[in-house]
Design a protein around this motif. Sequence first.
Motif, short mmCIF file in Angstrom:
data_model
loop_
_atom_site.label_atom_id
_atom_site.label_comp_id
_atom_site.label_asym_id
_atom_site.label_seq_id
_atom_site.Cartn_x
_atom_site.Cartn_y
_atom_site.Cartn_z
N LYS A 22 0.84 -1.20 0.00
CA LYS A 22 0.00 0.00 0.00
C LYS A 22 0.88 1.25 0.00
N SER A 26 1.51 4.13 -3.00
CA SER A 26 1.26 5.56 -2.78
C SER A 26 2.44 6.41 -3.26
N THR A 54 -9.30 -3.09 -3.93
CA THR A 54 -8.83 -1.71 -4.08
C THR A 54 -8.85 -1.22 -5.52
N HIS A 56 -6.60 -1.92 -7.82
CA HIS A 56 -5.29 -2.03 -8.46
C HIS A 56 -5.27 -3.35 -9.23
N LYS A 74 -0.85 0.26 -10.60
CA LYS A 74 -1.65 1.18 -9.79
C LYS A 74 -2.87 1.67 -10.56
N ASN A 77 -6.65 7.26 -10.69
CA ASN A 77 -7.34 7.90 -9.56
C ASN A 77 -8.78 8.27 -9.89
N ALA B 2 -16.13 5.19 0.80
CA ALA B 2 -15.28 4.21 1.49
C ALA B 2 -16.10 3.35 2.45
N ALA B 28 -7.38 -0.32 6.68
CA ALA B 28 -6.99 1.01 6.21
C ALA B 28 -6.27 0.90 4.87
N ASP B 31 -8.49 0.77 2.04
CA ASP B 31 -9.25 2.01 1.89
C ASP B 31 -10.50 2.10 2.76
N TYR B 32 -10.56 1.30 3.82
CA TYR B 32 -11.65 1.46 4.79
C TYR B 32 -11.36 2.69 5.66
N GLU B 33 -12.42 3.30 6.12
CA GLU B 33 -12.29 4.26 7.23
C GLU B 33 -12.43 3.44 8.51
N ALA B 109 -2.02 5.64 8.92
CA ALA B 109 -3.10 5.46 7.95
C ALA B 109 -4.37 6.19 8.36
#
Lengths: 77, 155
Positions: A22, A26, A54, A56, A74, A77, B2, B28, B31-33, B109
């Motif tokens: 991850k 980024s 995700t 990706h 990746k 966005n 999310a 996290a 991409d979870y809150e 995160a």
Amino acid sequence: MDFDKELDARNLNCPLPILRCKKGLSEIEPAKILKIMATDPGSVKDFQAFCKQTGHELLAQDEAEGVFTFYIKKRAN
Amino acid sequence: MAKKLALIASKGSLDWAYPPFILASTAAALDYEVSIFFTFYGLTLLKKDLSDLKVSPLGNPAMPMPVPMPNFVQMLPGMESIATMMMKQKIASKGVASIEDLRSACIEAGVKLIACQMTVDLFDFKKTDFIDEIEFGGAATFFEFAGESDVNLFI
């Protein structure tokens, strides 16, 4: 396979390879490719699940002498 | 939008420190809150100094031991420290993250860490014992995010 960034997650256990991945993603631009090496056998399913959730793209994966290598593109966005 | 994860961390031993921080840091990364509500013994996991987290073989017959160990041996003074030392060595040798590292990953995160105010009062904890990156709240604060979460777990 060509890649833009390489990440060594060998000898790390769950969930560290995913957390490193991850972080690695980024640090690169969308559509660039991250190569990750891991030795955790659980990472095979985990990287598939990570990419599925995700967005990706898991371009390829292979295994040689106990080292799993993943190529992840990746997402835009 | 999310997805959201709400955890309650209620245990404060070295082994039980893992599930909340592993799940929170991984969620996290997906991409979870994430929010974790720390209550009772779980509050220990928010202290600045995590070096005194311990694991005890007592009352835990499923804990793998190098040699069979009857309960009356496990209760001898020093056995808890020995078990903890062995566990920490195993954690390091297997490439498993330390609790400090996983907690840092959570903070980095953006995982929300909420300390139960009632427990702080109950055990006379000092707010200065805890790391700075936390909030204090009660049950209603938990439901504020748990009520709109996709996954809720009590650990």
